[in-house]
Write a protein that holds these residues in place. Sequence first.
Motif, short mmCIF file in Angstrom:
data_model
loop_
_atom_site.label_atom_id
_atom_site.label_comp_id
_atom_site.label_asym_id
_atom_site.label_seq_id
_atom_site.Cartn_x
_atom_site.Cartn_y
_atom_site.Cartn_z
N ARG A 3 -36.61 -50.55 -35.05
CA ARG A 3 -36.76 -52.01 -35.11
C ARG A 3 -36.68 -52.57 -33.71
O ARG A 3 -35.80 -52.25 -32.94
CB ARG A 3 -35.67 -52.64 -35.96
CG ARG A 3 -35.84 -52.32 -37.41
CD ARG A 3 -34.86 -53.09 -38.21
NE ARG A 3 -35.00 -52.64 -39.58
CZ ARG A 3 -34.82 -53.40 -40.61
NH1 ARG A 3 -34.50 -54.65 -40.45
NH2 ARG A 3 -34.95 -52.93 -41.82
N ILE A 4 -37.61 -53.37 -33.41
CA ILE A 4 -37.62 -54.03 -32.11
C ILE A 4 -37.18 -55.46 -32.30
O ILE A 4 -37.74 -56.19 -33.10
CB ILE A 4 -39.02 -54.00 -31.49
CG1 ILE A 4 -39.47 -52.57 -31.29
CG2 ILE A 4 -39.04 -54.76 -30.17
CD1 ILE A 4 -40.87 -52.45 -30.80
N VAL A 5 -36.15 -55.82 -31.59
CA VAL A 5 -35.67 -57.19 -31.66
C VAL A 5 -36.30 -57.95 -30.51
O VAL A 5 -36.19 -57.57 -29.36
CB VAL A 5 -34.13 -57.23 -31.55
CG1 VAL A 5 -33.64 -58.65 -31.59
CG2 VAL A 5 -33.51 -56.39 -32.65
N TRP A 6 -36.96 -59.00 -30.85
CA TRP A 6 -37.66 -59.76 -29.83
C TRP A 6 -37.59 -61.23 -30.17
O TRP A 6 -37.45 -61.61 -31.31
CB TRP A 6 -39.09 -59.30 -29.69
CG TRP A 6 -39.76 -59.01 -30.99
CD1 TRP A 6 -39.50 -57.97 -31.83
CD2 TRP A 6 -40.77 -59.77 -31.63
NE1 TRP A 6 -40.29 -58.03 -32.93
CE2 TRP A 6 -41.08 -59.13 -32.84
CE3 TRP A 6 -41.46 -60.93 -31.29
CZ2 TRP A 6 -42.03 -59.61 -33.71
CZ3 TRP A 6 -42.42 -61.40 -32.16
CH2 TRP A 6 -42.69 -60.74 -33.34
N ILE A 7 -37.63 -62.02 -29.17
CA ILE A 7 -37.55 -63.45 -29.36
C ILE A 7 -38.92 -64.05 -29.07
O ILE A 7 -39.46 -63.86 -28.01
CB ILE A 7 -36.52 -64.09 -28.41
CG1 ILE A 7 -35.15 -63.50 -28.68
CG2 ILE A 7 -36.50 -65.59 -28.56
CD1 ILE A 7 -34.11 -63.93 -27.70
N GLU A 90 -45.33 -55.04 -39.94
CA GLU A 90 -44.37 -54.06 -39.44
C GLU A 90 -44.46 -53.94 -37.93
O GLU A 90 -45.56 -53.85 -37.37
CB GLU A 90 -44.63 -52.70 -40.09
CG GLU A 90 -43.54 -51.71 -39.80
CD GLU A 90 -43.71 -50.42 -40.57
OE1 GLU A 90 -43.11 -49.42 -40.15
OE2 GLU A 90 -44.44 -50.41 -41.58
N VAL A 91 -43.33 -53.92 -37.27
CA VAL A 91 -43.28 -53.81 -35.81
C VAL A 91 -42.89 -52.38 -35.46
O VAL A 91 -41.89 -51.86 -35.97
CB VAL A 91 -42.25 -54.81 -35.23
CG1 VAL A 91 -42.15 -54.64 -33.72
CG2 VAL A 91 -42.63 -56.23 -35.59
N LYS A 92 -43.68 -51.74 -34.62
CA LYS A 92 -43.41 -50.35 -34.21
C LYS A 92 -43.41 -50.29 -32.69
O LYS A 92 -44.21 -50.94 -32.02
CB LYS A 92 -44.48 -49.42 -34.75
CG LYS A 92 -44.51 -49.30 -36.24
CD LYS A 92 -45.55 -48.32 -36.69
CE LYS A 92 -45.55 -48.23 -38.20
NZ LYS A 92 -46.49 -47.24 -38.68
N ALA A 93 -42.53 -49.45 -32.17
CA ALA A 93 -42.50 -49.21 -30.73
C ALA A 93 -43.65 -48.27 -30.36
O ALA A 93 -43.98 -47.35 -31.10
CB ALA A 93 -41.18 -48.59 -30.32
#
Length: 94
Positions: A3-7, A90-93
């Motif tokens: 999980r990528i935490v981003w603002i 979905e967020v993937k690195a």
Amino acid sequence: MVRIVWILCLGLIFATGADMGESIKDLQTLRAEYEPKLLETEGVEGIGFGIREDGKKVLKIYISAPEEAVRAKLPAELEREDVELEFVGEVKAE
């Protein structure tokens, strides 16, 4: 799954004045306090904040599942601040 935490401050336009700056600081504090627990919820990809077109500050929860699937698991507000859900997939690195 990573999980990528981003603002993302979508809709956040350059704010002027001490009141707006304090409002954003309050949202940052609120996000930091609730982020770990919110990220445990399946379908939540990240937490951010912004200002709606009507000037109201809002905590944003970025989701990968349809809103109907996660709405009941998430608050409509936190400490009197509105919460908005925004579908991002979905967020993937990489």
